[in-house]
Design an enzyme around this catalytic site. Structure first.
Site, short mmCIF file in Angstrom:
data_model
loop_
_atom_site.label_atom_id
_atom_site.label_comp_id
_atom_site.label_asym_id
_atom_site.label_seq_id
_atom_site.Cartn_x
_atom_site.Cartn_y
_atom_site.Cartn_z
N LYS A 83 -11.19 10.73 -0.52
CA LYS A 83 -10.06 10.91 0.40
C LYS A 83 -9.72 12.40 0.45
CE LYS A 83 -6.17 7.83 1.07
NZ LYS A 83 -5.03 7.23 0.37
C1 E4P Z 1 -3.02 5.46 2.56
O1 E4P Z 1 -4.17 5.56 2.21
C2 E4P Z 1 -1.85 5.87 1.75
O2 E4P Z 1 -2.14 5.64 0.40
C3 E4P Z 1 -0.60 5.07 2.05
O3 E4P Z 1 -0.80 4.11 3.05
C4 E4P Z 1 0.63 5.89 2.19
O4 E4P Z 1 1.71 5.05 2.45
P1 E4P Z 1 3.23 5.46 2.26
O5 E4P Z 1 3.68 6.17 3.48
O6 E4P Z 1 3.95 4.14 2.09
O7 E4P Z 1 3.30 6.32 1.02
#
Ligand code: E4P
Length: 214
Positions: A83
């Site tokens: 990522k």
């Molecule tokens: C995606 O890969 C992220 O880990 C996640 O969806 C972030 O979500 P949040 O806005 O609830 O922190």
């Protein structure tokens, strides 16, 4: 539609994997910080529990360092997807990593242009954060529509991971648009299954079964 679980919690991952509908997991530094386990061990255990891609985020900020960190992370398990937050250094690193066959999930996507550049750099996945857009009074789902259409226009193999999901309607709307994947927190995953009328119906059927002549 593929379902990823948005967590670094092993108990939650094992639970949803047992339902037979889990395709992968996405983690991020904030999610990992909630677990009291050494990072490398945590990722190894998650990969062993999931029959699919596990997104693990790089924290380096310069392309050369991102590539080095990504190669180390990719060595933990063949499940690992790297990522990388979308930014210029991230694009450079994505180009290099995708050429080496290492899958990249470009994250923190908040515009269609970011997703377009990520796809051009060779990202296997793009993660638009719809809940955070909704939080800032922008319609997150409109971004999903734009990105899905844009990728289709040019036949990019990049898949859209609908991220920052806050409730079941997000998942349903994403499915209606044809987004490839939703990454869903555990609490929302449970809500996707539950309906009070199902509970009432099951209770009544069980009660009436007791009255059936056998
Ligand atoms: C995606 O890969 C992220 O880990 C996640 O969806 C972030 O979500 P949040 O806005 O609830 O922190």
């Amino acid at each position: 539609m593929k379902f990823f679980l948005d967590t670094a919690n092993l108990e939650q991952i094992r639970e949803v994997a047992s339902w037979g509908i889990l395709d992968g997991v996405t983690t991020n530094p904030s999610l990992c910080s909630k677990e009291n386990v050494a990072f490398d061990v945590l990722i190894k255990d998650i990969c062993a529990a999931v029959p699919g891609p596990v997104s693990v985020e790089c924290v380096s900020t310069v392309a050369e360092d991102i590539v080095k960190e990504a190669e180390k992370l990719a060595g933990i398990s063949p499940n690992v997807v790297i990522k990388i937050p979308v930014c210029i250094e991230g694009l450079k690193a994505t180009k290099i990593l995708s050429a080496k066959g290492i899958r990249v999930n470009m994250t923190l996507i908040f515009s269609c242009s970011q997703a377009l550049l990520a796809a051009k750099a060779g990202a296997r996945y793009v993660s638009p954060f719809i809940g955070r857009l909704d939080d800032s009074s922008q319609e997150g789902m409109e971004l999903i529509e734009e990105i899905v259409a844009m990728l289709e226009n040019y036949g990019f193999p990049t898949e859209v991971i609908v991220a920052s999901v806050r409730h079941p309607r997000h998942v349903v709307n994403a499915a209606m648009i044809g987004a490839h994947i939703a990454t869903v927190p555990f609490a929302v995953m449970e809500k996707l299954v539950k309906h009070p009328l199902t509970d009432i119906g099951m209770e009544k059927f069980l009660k009436d079964w007791g009255k059936v002549k056998r």
